[in-house]
Scaffold this active site. Structure first.
Site, PDB file in Angstrom:
ATOM      1  N   THR B 155     112.914 -34.658 -38.191  1.00 55.98           N
ATOM      2  CA  THR B 155     113.003 -33.203 -38.330  1.00 55.98           C
ATOM      3  C   THR B 155     112.621 -32.460 -37.047  1.00 55.98           C
ATOM      4  O   THR B 155     111.705 -32.852 -36.342  1.00 55.98           O
ATOM      5  CB  THR B 155     112.077 -32.757 -39.481  1.00 55.98           C
ATOM      6  N   GLY B 194     104.830 -36.783 -40.323  1.00 53.77           N
ATOM      7  CA  GLY B 194     103.484 -37.206 -40.656  1.00 53.77           C
ATOM      8  C   GLY B 194     103.006 -38.250 -39.672  1.00 53.77           C
ATOM      9  O   GLY B 194     103.808 -39.037 -39.172  1.00 53.77           O
ATOM     10  N   GLU B 438     112.327 -35.854 -47.864  1.00 52.05           N
ATOM     11  CA  GLU B 438     113.251 -36.920 -48.286  1.00 52.05           C
ATOM     12  C   GLU B 438     114.462 -36.351 -49.014  1.00 52.05           C
ATOM     13  O   GLU B 438     114.969 -36.947 -49.958  1.00 52.05           O
ATOM     14  CB  GLU B 438     112.532 -37.926 -49.200  1.00 52.05           C
TER      15      GLU B 438
HETATM   16  C1  LIG Z   1     104.527 -32.670 -45.930  1.00 48.60           C
HETATM   17  C2  LIG Z   1     105.791 -32.937 -45.175  1.00 48.60           C
HETATM   18  C3  LIG Z   1     105.942 -34.141 -44.514  1.00 48.60           C
HETATM   19  C4  LIG Z   1     107.086 -34.416 -43.760  1.00 48.60           C
HETATM   20  N1  LIG Z   1     107.181 -35.585 -43.091  1.00 48.60           N
HETATM   21  C5  LIG Z   1     108.249 -35.808 -42.277  1.00 48.60           C
HETATM   22  C6  LIG Z   1     108.332 -36.981 -41.492  1.00 48.60           C
HETATM   23  O1  LIG Z   1     107.473 -37.850 -41.557  1.00 48.60           O
HETATM   24  N2  LIG Z   1     109.379 -37.111 -40.638  1.00 48.60           N
HETATM   25  C7  LIG Z   1     110.344 -36.163 -40.536  1.00 48.60           C
HETATM   26  O2  LIG Z   1     111.267 -36.321 -39.742  1.00 48.60           O
HETATM   27  N3  LIG Z   1     110.316 -35.023 -41.303  1.00 48.60           N
HETATM   28  C8  LIG Z   1     109.277 -34.832 -42.154  1.00 48.60           C
HETATM   29  N4  LIG Z   1     109.226 -33.679 -42.921  1.00 48.60           N
HETATM   30  C9  LIG Z   1     110.288 -32.692 -42.827  1.00 48.60           C
HETATM   31  C10 LIG Z   1     111.198 -32.714 -44.037  1.00 48.60           C
HETATM   32  O3  LIG Z   1     112.042 -33.813 -43.941  1.00 48.60           O
HETATM   33  C11 LIG Z   1     111.958 -31.388 -44.102  1.00 48.60           C
HETATM   34  O4  LIG Z   1     111.050 -30.394 -44.460  1.00 48.60           O
HETATM   35  C12 LIG Z   1     113.085 -31.431 -45.094  1.00 48.60           C
HETATM   36  O5  LIG Z   1     114.113 -32.218 -44.587  1.00 48.60           O
HETATM   37  C13 LIG Z   1     113.665 -30.034 -45.391  1.00 48.60           C
HETATM   38  O6  LIG Z   1     114.059 -29.419 -44.211  1.00 48.60           O
HETATM   39  P1  LIG Z   1     113.508 -27.973 -43.827  1.00 48.60           P
HETATM   40  O7  LIG Z   1     112.064 -27.940 -44.069  1.00 48.60           O
HETATM   41  O8  LIG Z   1     113.977 -27.717 -42.460  1.00 48.60           O
HETATM   42  O9  LIG Z   1     114.208 -27.006 -44.846  1.00 48.60           O
HETATM   43  P2  LIG Z   1     115.672 -26.400 -44.729  1.00 48.60           P
HETATM   44  O10 LIG Z   1     116.652 -27.492 -44.584  1.00 48.60           O
HETATM   45  O11 LIG Z   1     115.672 -25.335 -43.718  1.00 48.60           O
HETATM   46  O12 LIG Z   1     115.833 -25.760 -46.155  1.00 48.60           O
HETATM   47  C14 LIG Z   1     115.265 -24.485 -46.456  1.00 48.60           C
HETATM   48  C15 LIG Z   1     115.895 -23.934 -47.700  1.00 48.60           C
HETATM   49  O13 LIG Z   1     117.296 -23.843 -47.553  1.00 48.60           O
HETATM   50  C16 LIG Z   1     117.957 -24.451 -48.612  1.00 48.60           C
HETATM   51  N5  LIG Z   1     119.165 -25.140 -48.155  1.00 48.60           N
HETATM   52  C17 LIG Z   1     119.333 -25.885 -47.040  1.00 48.60           C
HETATM   53  N6  LIG Z   1     120.551 -26.409 -47.021  1.00 48.60           N
HETATM   54  C18 LIG Z   1     121.182 -26.018 -48.149  1.00 48.60           C
HETATM   55  C19 LIG Z   1     122.462 -26.244 -48.722  1.00 48.60           C
HETATM   56  N7  LIG Z   1     123.369 -26.999 -48.118  1.00 48.60           N
HETATM   57  N8  LIG Z   1     122.748 -25.687 -49.912  1.00 48.60           N
HETATM   58  C20 LIG Z   1     121.857 -24.917 -50.520  1.00 48.60           C
HETATM   59  N9  LIG Z   1     120.620 -24.673 -50.038  1.00 48.60           N
HETATM   60  C21 LIG Z   1     120.291 -25.205 -48.864  1.00 48.60           C
HETATM   61  C22 LIG Z   1     116.979 -25.432 -49.188  1.00 48.60           C
HETATM   62  O14 LIG Z   1     117.199 -25.653 -50.547  1.00 48.60           O
HETATM   63  C23 LIG Z   1     115.639 -24.759 -48.951  1.00 48.60           C
HETATM   64  O15 LIG Z   1     115.384 -23.878 -50.012  1.00 48.60           O
HETATM   65  C24 LIG Z   1     108.098 -33.441 -43.695  1.00 48.60           C
HETATM   66  C25 LIG Z   1     107.951 -32.226 -44.391  1.00 48.60           C
HETATM   67  C26 LIG Z   1     106.830 -31.975 -45.129  1.00 48.60           C
HETATM   68  C27 LIG Z   1     106.709 -30.678 -45.858  1.00 48.60           C
END
Ligand SMILES: Cc1cc2nc3c(=O)[nH]c(=O)nc-3n(C[C@H](O)[C@H](O)[C@H](O)COP(=O)(O)OP(=O)(O)OC[C@H]3O[C@@H](n4cnc5c(N)ncnc54)[C@H](O)[C@@H]3O)c2cc1C
Ligand SMILES: Cc1cc2nc3c(=O)[nH]c(=O)nc-3n(C[C@H](O)[C@H](O)[C@H](O)COP(=O)(O)OP(=O)(O)OC[C@H]3O[C@@H](n4cnc5c(N)ncnc54)[C@H](O)[C@@H]3O)c2cc1C
Lengths: 674, 674
Positions: B155, B194, B438
């Site tokens: 990410t 993480g 995930e």
């Molecule tokens: C505690 C925690 C640990 C993590 N650990 C890791 C890790 O170890 N390694 C790593 O690489 N990442 C990690 N992540 C990141 C995680 O993979 C991302 O948060 C996740 O992929 C969602 O992406 P985003 O946060 O950018 O949300 P976004 O993708 O920006 O989504 C935001 C909103 O937009 C909506 N949305 C997005 N696309 C669509 C669509 N096509 N249709 C409808 N709605 C949509 C979603 O439903 C959501 O409501 C972690 C996140 C957290 C919170």
């Protein structure tokens, strides 16, 4: 639609993101009218702005994102410093002239829950309502000037909702003319009161009044708990903080245990009852007024709910028009704004509709409260029951929806909403006690049901129902009705929506009341074992209908026509959302029949489309400035990345490159030395 | 029913509360069979017990309630000390022989999220699946021995769900035979992984592979980020923690910015693609296997969900049979146990039913996963699509319900659930990212829908649907069916419930697929603007039906008949809860008609009554010992008051009688000196 890369927002360089700027151009209504409405009037909004000006002028009062990374001790100290500064600046304005809404503002401009919040609400209301004139004259000025700092000590380890079960005793000793306060059991420990553990030096203690060997039930007493010179606890009281919580980190919810703590007989709050020198107990005045303390707090909770939703939405909606992810809208190569996903609009727009509905109920309820209290002063208690009914029902339903709404917005921001910097987690965590305190929601819905049942029983005796109960006059007609809606326009008509909500509620009311009347079980069993689920469901449906009623009727005060148009759409969206959520009764009664689902679904989508361009202009009417908001993804510049990274870098854990314990415990493993 | 005051529980004095003891006497089934089932088998449960024995023996490993009152730094240090100790005790057992489920156990026996959690899951899986044999042989032993500690760096600030949008670059420099890693923009900052900020010294970085001026898309690279001797960040990488969060306090989710950081060409994980010395890029093997990393994690998330609900329920249910409040049950003068309120059973029993349903799905899915992976090893990819479909749908639906379930249990405990000591807030806060990471739930349900649509389109071409899709073979028959249920017994029959859930799903599938096929809009617009809501709703209904299917079919492995009887009731309760929640399609299709609502309502109440006596025996089958649980209201003695007060007294804020800042800022006001 253009393909040019949007201009990035930067709060540091005062550059507004072009995506956000573009959304603002859709403003087509009198935004200030909405703003003033949201703040319950021009005057109130001016007051809010006054607070903000002050905060902007005084750096110590401003919010800073480091707050989110502080320990409880640090947060509390930070708040005390702010309070001290307010006191220095203008103790009259900010302390002595405490008025309705003071705490709401204070909570809204501060991060975290206000240190003296309980002193200026529950404790003060207690003295105002339950102390006699002499006591009030003596104590009120002191507490407003922080010469007495108090808490509201009702809940015990063993008894929360059931106040009648309180075990703390206040035994009258006529040899010294004193009450002796005791915590006779483990479960009688006072537990939970805000401000109790560390801040207060007085408690308004609810205890069983025992005199001449007789238990006169639970009564309020003013009890000093600390030495005012040293602020050490007095002998006879053991006290402290109860520990870390889900939210409310900066609040010292506390415990107190009393052991033969003596107070003068005078400190029994004696507006409604009194013990004389010999220990004879007598009631005075109309006891029904005792209701009024909880009533005020509940009305405040209800009128604050929409603000809480707007706060979260202001952040989420701004983020959702700047954040882009995945597939493009037709006609552009840019990624799609989150808010251009139908699912994302479906996450936000209904919340906005509920917030607005609650707002109109809030307006209605505040007026009703004032009217009822005026009446009570003239010994007219006729509308107290109605106010109790509405405030308990609205409190339960609105706080549940509001809590969930904040959480939904937090989740809808993906990872960003999981970070404290976004401000959303703390909103959720600090809002979380609302479904519990001031009357647990399940218990409240039970209480709300009583006037419904009474009203229906009254109908049978020919007594007409009034106001937002009047739909029940036609209860039999309603449940026989068949919808004639054939088109999307039909189901979007306010008449159709009103009828549908009325039928739904009427159906539940009728069947529940009939069940209650038919059953041969004891009242207790009926309410708690047999029909409890139905009672809750009935109360909820009634609340939702009357909320519609307040919304629809309240619209007449809106002047700007295009604003009214948007509000009408939100009224529709509120109703459609309700009818999609819970519609079984409508099919059962025959009001709905096959085909309506498709119409409702289309109507929903149409409303989402119609409202889409106006989301930012409507949501931003709440006008919470950046200096208050303190959000890494919701500021007014649409700066969702630069600030997030900058604040991340400032994380407390980054003071050193590794963390405590790593070099001692793990590095030897990495280096093969273990 | 007796009036004698119940015996109070005391963990200190090892006295079990009589109220809890009484409930345990209702055990009428083979509890150990259920326990072993809940732990996915005898062997697994034995392993879990092994961990617990270890914890009981080694004081440093035991959980202590002071954890809840620690700063992030302290919590992290505490975990590092525990890890060090585990390493000392048996590095082979606890580190080298890492197996499936290791992290789940580790997370289950520790408070907070395990320090090396990402190293042993995502990072390790990456190396296992994406590195070639030589790389694996070189790196796997090191990472298992903590000689390399890694994180999974996918990410970025600008891209979460949309992995294809990643901006980090890995540019091949053929003059030195190296890749040069860069973060070219603000939004390309790695953000969220993480273990990234403080713990790891390696990152598995996802970056665009650029070679000879050509962009070959996103590829994984092993990047060293710290000097192993000093643990200082290497030149060319800026890194740190991203700040405080809603939960996951003890986890160093981090950021990294790369500036011309050079790694050997060898560090490109090259099982599925390779760059040669000249910089020519080529793909190797079947790319579909790339799916499998996320798949494993999702299957783990799904199979953990029931445990998360049980954990919360074990606390809530124990509290609810000891805590008494308000009105009595007929025939006694004692206050009523919370669980004797119909509303309270309605809060808990359906959650138990959902947890059990998820459990059976978990069993099914783990088996399917093993089968699919066996196939994949032999180049058989035929069931990969099904696994992707199920794991994305289940992940989305189950994590949402589970998160809400934990929150519901927390709220149902009133104030006590708001205290960290209860353990419930942290469960909720640490579970909260599950709907986001995930694969964000909304995105997952979109993905889940694809195989449904494909299956229906296949039906039209004469292709039969199989397994838990086979209900769709009769899609037209289903939506024409009329229920013949006339009695409560009828609606409680498993056949009726199965049909109803199938009809509901079939109705949604049919209408959504028809809409999709009729519409002239682009695929993008259809999926995201026009029918997104329907797609989500359809996927959910399908998930709920197939969950029923797994539950019902899974029951055959249960041996004890009375256990099977309870599970059958939970299967019914799961179904009835679903049918009460969302039944509109069933009225629309004509399967339901007037009168069914009353039957469902009665059936629900009957199930709640039937299950009531067995709530404690069923819930306690999860067997989480007190030393792990660390809850002030949920221990095995039913001690809900003594511990609560004792822990309260230990609150960090009680180290001194007042708080920091009070004497300096406020006491002068109290004493009239300001
Ligand atoms: C505690 C925690 C640990 C993590 N650990 C890791 C890790 O170890 N390694 C790593 O690489 N990442 C990690 N992540 C990141 C995680 O993979 C991302 O948060 C996740 O992929 C969602 O992406 P985003 O946060 O950018 O949300 P976004 O993708 O920006 O989504 C935001 C909103 O937009 C909506 N949305 C997005 N696309 C669509 C669509 N096509 N249709 C409808 N709605 C949509 C979603 O439903 C959501 O409501 C972690 C996140 C957290 C919170
Ligand atoms: C942040 C916070 C601040 C607070 N501040 C104060 C304060 O300043 N002063 C003060 O005196 N107190 C305070 N309280 C205590 C608060 O008033 C109680 O938490 C509240 O009254 C609920 O009581 P309880 O926690 O004992 O829950 P309980 O009454 O034990 O309820 C627990 C559960 O039982 C259910 N239940 C109880 N009765 C019934 C029934 N009749 N029918 C169906 N279900 C039922 C409830 O729905 C709930 O799910 C505070 C609490 C919190 C969390």
């Amino acid at each position: 639609m253009s393909n040019s890369v949007p201009r990035t927002g930067s709060i540091k360089n005062k550059i507004v993101a072009s995506d956000l700027e573009e959304e603002r151009k859709n403003l087509n209504f009198d935004q200030m009218e909405l703003t003033e409405f949201l703040y319950y009037g021009k005057e109130n909004y001016a007051k809010y702005q006054g607070w903000i000006k002050l905060v902007e002028k005084e750096p110590i009062l401003a919010n800073h994102h480091s707050w989110y990374d502080m320990t409880r001790e640090e947060q509390m100290e930070c708040q005390l410093q702010k309070s001290r500064r307010m006191y220095e600046i203008d103790r009259k304005e900010y302390f002595h002239d405490v008025e309705n809404g003071f705490i709401a503002w204070y909570n809204a401009i501060l991060k975290g829950v206000y240190s003296f919040g309980l002193n200026f609400t529950m404790f003060m209301t207690c003295i105002e309502s339950l102390a006699d004139d002499e006591q009030r004259n003596q104590w009120l000025p002191k507490l407003k000037d922080l010469k007495m700092i108090g808490c509201y000590a009702q809940t015990e380890l063993g008894h929360g909702s059931n106040v009648a079960g309180i075990e703390t005793t206040a035994t009258y000793d006529n040899t010294t003319d004193e009450f002796v306060i005791n915590s006779p059991t483990l479960t009688s420990t006072k537990f939970w009161p805000g401000d109790m553990g560390k801040i207060s030096c007085y408690s308004c203690v609810y205890a069983r009044l025992i005199s001449n060997g007789k238990d006169h039930g639970v009564q309020p007493f003013l009890v000093q708990t600390r030495d005012l010179a040293t602020y050490e606890p007095l002998p006879g009281v053991e006290m402290g903080d109860i520990g870390p919580k889900f939210g409310y980190q900066s609040k010292d919810n506390g415990y107190q245990i009393y052991k033969n703590l003596r107070i003068p007989r005078y400190n029994h709050l004696k507006r409604f009852s009194e013990v004389d020198r010999e220990g004879n107990f007598k009631l005075k005045g109309d006891q029904r007024i005792l209701y009024s303390i909880m009533l005020l707090t509940r009305v405040q909770i209800i009128s604050y709910a929409p603000f809480a939703i707007f706060q979260a939405l202001q952040i989420g909606t701004r983020y959702a028009v700047v954040r882009r992810q995945f597939s493009t809208l037709d006609g552009t190569k840019l990624e799609r704004k989150l808010l251009d996903y139908q699912t994302h609009m479906y996450k936000y727009a209904p919340l906005l509709a509920y917030a607005m509905a609650f707002k109109f109920s809030g307006h209605y309820l505040i007026k009703l409260y004032e009217k009822v209290m005026d009446g009570v002063k003239n010994n007219d208690f006729s509308q107290l029951e109605l106010l109790h009914h509405l405030s308990s029902g609205y409190k339960a339903v609105y706080t549940k929806i509001t809590y969930d709404a904040i959480d939904d917005v937090r989740q809808s921001c993906g990872g960003a909403g999981f970070l404290q910097w976004s401000a959303l987690p703390q909103y959720q965590q600090d809002y979380a006690p609302n479904p519990t305190f001031e009357g647990d929601n399940t218990v409240m819905l039970q209480q709300c049901s009583r006037l419904i049942v009474k009203t229906v029983k009254g109908l049978a005796k020919g007594k007409k129902a009034e106001g937002n109960f009047s739909y029940l006059n036609n209860i039999l007609g309603l449940i026989e009705m068949k919808s004639t809606a054939k088109t999307v326009e039909d189901v979007l008509s306010v008449e159709f929506l009103e009828t549908a909500l009325a039928v739904r509620s009427a159906f539940k009311v009728k069947s529940t009341v009939e069940d209650l009347m038919k059953s041969k079980a004891s009242e207790n069993q009926k309410a708690n074992s047999e029909f409890a689920i139905d009672i809750i469901s009935m109360s909820t449906a009634h609340v939702m209908y009357t909320t519609f009623y307040n919304f629809k009727n309240g619209l007449s005060i809106i002047k700007c026509n295009s604003l009214k148009n948007h509000l009408n759409n939100l009224l529709r969206l509120y109703s459609i959302s309700e009818l999609i959520k819970d519609n079984q009764c409508l099919y059962e009664s025959g009001f709905f029949s096959s085909g309506i689902m498709n119409l409702l679904n289309q109507a929903l989508k149409q409303l989402l489309k119609t409202l889409r361009p106006f989301m930012i202009p409507i949501v931003e009417a709440i006008q919470i400035p950046d200096v208050i908001l303190t959000s890494s993804i919701g500021n007014s510049y649409g700066d969702i990345y630069e600030t997030q990274l900058e604040w991340a870098k400032s994380s407390r854990l980054n003071k050193s490159t590794t963390i405590r314990g790593f070099k001692e415990n793990i590095l030897p493993i990495v280096n093969g030395k273990l």
